[in-house]
Design a protein around this motif. Structure first.
Motif, PDB file in Angstrom:
ATOM      1  N   ILE A   1     -31.039 -40.909  32.688  1.00 55.72           N
ATOM      2  CA  ILE A   1     -30.415 -40.985  31.357  1.00 55.72           C
ATOM      3  C   ILE A   1     -29.334 -39.921  31.224  1.00 55.72           C
ATOM      4  CG2 ILE A   1     -30.841 -40.623  28.895  1.00 55.72           C
ATOM      5  CD1 ILE A   1     -33.575 -42.022  29.355  1.00 55.72           C
ATOM      6  N   PHE A   2     -29.635 -38.698  31.670  1.00 54.60           N
ATOM      7  CA  PHE A   2     -28.627 -37.632  31.625  1.00 54.60           C
ATOM      8  C   PHE A   2     -27.402 -38.015  32.450  1.00 54.60           C
ATOM      9  CE2 PHE A   2     -26.694 -33.855  33.523  1.00 54.60           C
ATOM     10  CZ  PHE A   2     -26.292 -33.192  32.372  1.00 54.60           C
ATOM     11  N   ASN A   3     -27.613 -38.594  33.629  1.00 58.61           N
ATOM     12  CA  ASN A   3     -26.506 -39.016  34.491  1.00 58.61           C
ATOM     13  C   ASN A   3     -25.646 -40.066  33.786  1.00 58.61           C
ATOM     14  OD1 ASN A   3     -24.912 -39.187  36.836  1.00 58.61           O
ATOM     15  ND2 ASN A   3     -26.143 -40.869  37.616  1.00 58.61           N
ATOM     16  N   PHE A   4     -26.283 -41.032  33.162  1.00 60.36           N
ATOM     17  CA  PHE A   4     -25.515 -42.067  32.468  1.00 60.36           C
ATOM     18  C   PHE A   4     -24.717 -41.478  31.303  1.00 60.36           C
ATOM     19  CE2 PHE A   4     -24.982 -45.208  29.111  1.00 60.36           C
ATOM     20  CZ  PHE A   4     -24.224 -46.142  29.794  1.00 60.36           C
ATOM     21  N   ILE A   5     -25.330 -40.611  30.533  1.00 61.42           N
ATOM     22  CA  ILE A   5     -24.617 -39.992  29.400  1.00 61.42           C
ATOM     23  C   ILE A   5     -23.438 -39.170  29.908  1.00 61.42           C
ATOM     24  CG2 ILE A   5     -24.823 -38.257  27.565  1.00 61.42           C
ATOM     25  CD1 ILE A   5     -27.716 -39.312  27.156  1.00 61.42           C
ATOM     26  N   TRP A   6     -23.649 -38.392  30.968  1.00 64.29           N
ATOM     27  CA  TRP A   6     -22.565 -37.595  31.556  1.00 64.29           C
ATOM     28  C   TRP A   6     -21.417 -38.505  31.977  1.00 64.29           C
ATOM     29  CZ3 TRP A   6     -22.052 -32.306  33.096  1.00 64.29           C
ATOM     30  CH2 TRP A   6     -20.980 -32.051  33.943  1.00 64.29           C
ATOM     31  N   TRP A   7     -21.752 -39.543  32.761  1.00 63.14           N
ATOM     32  CA  TRP A   7     -20.726 -40.446  33.266  1.00 63.14           C
ATOM     33  C   TRP A   7     -19.999 -41.148  32.122  1.00 63.14           C
ATOM     34  CZ3 TRP A   7     -20.255 -45.686  32.600  1.00 63.14           C
ATOM     35  CH2 TRP A   7     -19.246 -46.297  33.336  1.00 63.14           C
ATOM     36  N   PHE A   8     -20.741 -41.679  31.173  1.00 63.83           N
ATOM     37  CA  PHE A   8     -20.147 -42.416  30.064  1.00 63.83           C
ATOM     38  C   PHE A   8     -19.240 -41.520  29.225  1.00 63.83           C
ATOM     39  CE2 PHE A   8     -19.983 -44.424  25.913  1.00 63.83           C
ATOM     40  CZ  PHE A   8     -19.798 -45.764  26.241  1.00 63.83           C
ATOM     41  N   ALA A   9     -19.697 -40.315  28.920  1.00 61.29           N
ATOM     42  CA  ALA A   9     -18.919 -39.400  28.083  1.00 61.29           C
ATOM     43  C   ALA A   9     -17.581 -39.052  28.730  1.00 61.29           C
ATOM     44  CB  ALA A   9     -19.718 -38.132  27.808  1.00 61.29           C
TER      45      ALA A   9
END
Length: 94
Positions: free
Chosen positions: A28-36
């Motif tokens: 989840i952290f990886n997805f949020i980082w990438w998306f942001a």
């Protein structure tokens, strides 16, 4: 007949569940980082992009730096909180 282990009687289930939650949290952290970074910086007109090492900043921060950050975080989590668990059943002869 041998009784099968359940999550109440086998402590390996507790360890596996905790480690699975760590994995989901990291994903989840990886997805949020990438998306942001990808959509936060990449939503501009391409002529207005800034570049880092010849790559658009949104790509560098989301994909390159994101990979490095995640590799470090996964290494830390595995070394600090993951434990080795035996796959052998209790009382099982080898």
């Amino acid at each position: 007949m041998k009784k099968k282990n359940t999550s109440e009687s086998d402590p390996r289930y507790k360890v596996a569940n905790r480690e699975a939650l760590f994995g989901v949290g990291l994903a989840i952290f990886n997805f949020i980082w990438w998306f942001a970074f990808a959509y936060g910086l990449g939503g501009e007109d391409p002529s207005d992009y800034t570049y880092v090492f010849g790559l658009p900043a949104w790509f560098f921060y989301s994909c390159v730096l994101g990979f490095i950050v995640m590799a470090v975080l996964v290494t830390i989590v595995v070394k600090k909180w993951f434990v080795e668990v035996s796959f052998e059943e209790e009382g099982e002869e080898t």
